[in-house]
Enzyme design. Structure first.
Site, PDB file in Angstrom:
ATOM      1  N   HIS A 222       0.809  -1.218   0.000  1.00  0.00           N
ATOM      2  CA  HIS A 222       0.000   0.000   0.000  1.00  0.00           C
ATOM      3  C   HIS A 222       0.843   1.269   0.000  1.00  0.00           C
ATOM      4  CE1 HIS A 222      -3.466  -2.652   1.614  1.00  0.00           C
ATOM      5  NE2 HIS A 222      -3.444  -2.615   0.301  1.00  0.00           N
TER       6      HIS A 222
ATOM      7  N   ASP B 238     -13.532 -13.857 -12.112  1.00  0.00           N
ATOM      8  CA  ASP B 238     -12.115 -14.208 -12.096  1.00  0.00           C
ATOM      9  C   ASP B 238     -11.284 -12.997 -12.517  1.00  0.00           C
ATOM     10  OD1 ASP B 238      -9.601 -15.273 -12.359  1.00  0.00           O
ATOM     11  OD2 ASP B 238     -10.208 -16.965 -13.603  1.00  0.00           O
ATOM     12  N   GLY B 239     -10.440 -12.529 -11.621  1.00  0.00           N
ATOM     13  CA  GLY B 239      -9.655 -11.343 -11.905  1.00  0.00           C
ATOM     14  C   GLY B 239      -8.658 -11.504 -13.027  1.00  0.00           C
TER      15      GLY B 239
ATOM     16  N   ASP C 191      -2.744  -8.844  -7.461  1.00  0.00           N
ATOM     17  CA  ASP C 191      -2.381  -9.320  -6.127  1.00  0.00           C
ATOM     18  C   ASP C 191      -3.094 -10.641  -5.855  1.00  0.00           C
ATOM     19  OD1 ASP C 191      -1.696  -9.610  -3.475  1.00  0.00           O
ATOM     20  OD2 ASP C 191      -3.093  -8.081  -2.753  1.00  0.00           O
TER      21      ASP C 191
END
Length: 281
Positions: free
Chosen positions: A18, A145-146, A166
């Site tokens: 981050h 589904d990414g 990620d």
């Protein structure tokens, strides 16, 4: 599809991911033109550190809690302040009770003209994510589904922006999917900014993955790693990394200051280490 990030929210890996994410988003904001943020594995978006899941591991105590408790020096504190400000905004009382995931961070740091797309396939995680993202024109959540986003969403109409990948690394072959996914995405959108997160447990597997990516022929590829202990395939995660494709020109200098400070602050009994190098420049 069993992975739930709530067990790990706010840990050292989130801190690294981050901080880098915030630096890239702030750089994209320096130009007035709109940009797009695409996240392939978004999770719930925000996390309750007092929940049963977070309480079982309390990994956040070795991550964001430790970072908030100590200054790291004027230069480093200045660089990470925008990230820490988001944490403090979500925790108005002195007690640390919540942590923003990358969707919440991206929503907070983008502007009305920017567009955001978040993919998540776990039903409960998606429900929480959709509640945060809402149904406005600026941002949308997609249940699915990414990995498909690297085809379906690229190139974006804005022609500027960031793709954050990620994956949970639950399945065998995830390193292969990550390198192949980057190759496909870069073929479609070579000028985009990409951040790829990966765990470091089996060092040989990690090196094979990095070597595979370096051979893709992608220019401007920065390797970023942080360890709070000595990695091992048979223990909990203590090291992770990110590959930044087309990183902002300011990112390397920022991380040269930040990474050693994070290694000292978060490392277990002085075992913290960091790595910052160009694979391709």
């Amino acid at each position: 599809m069993n992975y739930r990030h709530a067990f790990h929210a706010g840990n050292f890996a989130d801190v690294l991911k981050h901080i880098v994410l915030v630096r890239v988003l702030l750089h994209l904001r320096t130009k007035e033109a709109a940009f797009r943020v695409i996240e392939t594995h978004s999770g719930a978006g925000r996390y309750d550190l007092q929940s049963d899941a977070s309480g079982r591991t309390e990994e956040w105590r070795e991550g964001i809690a430790r970072l908030l408790a100590q200054p790291l020096g004027a230069r480093v504190d200045e660089i990470i302040e925008p990230y820490l400000a988001l944490i403090r905004e979500g925790n108005p009382r002195t007690e640390l009770t919540g942590y923003p995931g990358s969707p919440a961070i991206a929503l907070a740091l983008t502007r009305p003209q920017d567009r955001l797309v978040f993919y998540e396939r776990h039903p409960e995680e998606f429900a929480a994510l959709a509640a945060i993202v809402g149904h406005g024109k600026r941002a949308r959540a997609v249940e699915g589904d990414g990995w498909l986003a690297l085809k379906a969403e690229l190139p974006p109409p804005e022609r500027r922006g960031l793709v954050l990948v990620d994956p949970p690394f639950e399945d065998a072959g995830e390193f292969i999917r990550l390198s192949d996914g980057l190759a496909e995405a870069h073929r479609r959108w070579a000028t985009g900014n990409y951040l790829l997160w990966y765990p470091v447990k089996d060092v040989r597997a990690t090196e094979a993955f990095v070597h595979r990516v370096a051979k893709l022929g992608i220019s401007k590829l920065l390797r970023i790693e942080l360890a709070i202990g000595t990695p091992s395939p048979n223990q909990a995660l203590v090291a992770c990394g990110m590959l930044a494709v087309n990183p902002p020109w300011t990112l390397e200098a920022d991380l040269k200051a930040v990474l050693p400070a994070l290694a000292r602050a978060l490392g277990r009994k002085g075992a913290g280490k960091c790595r910052l190098e160009w694979l391709v420049q």
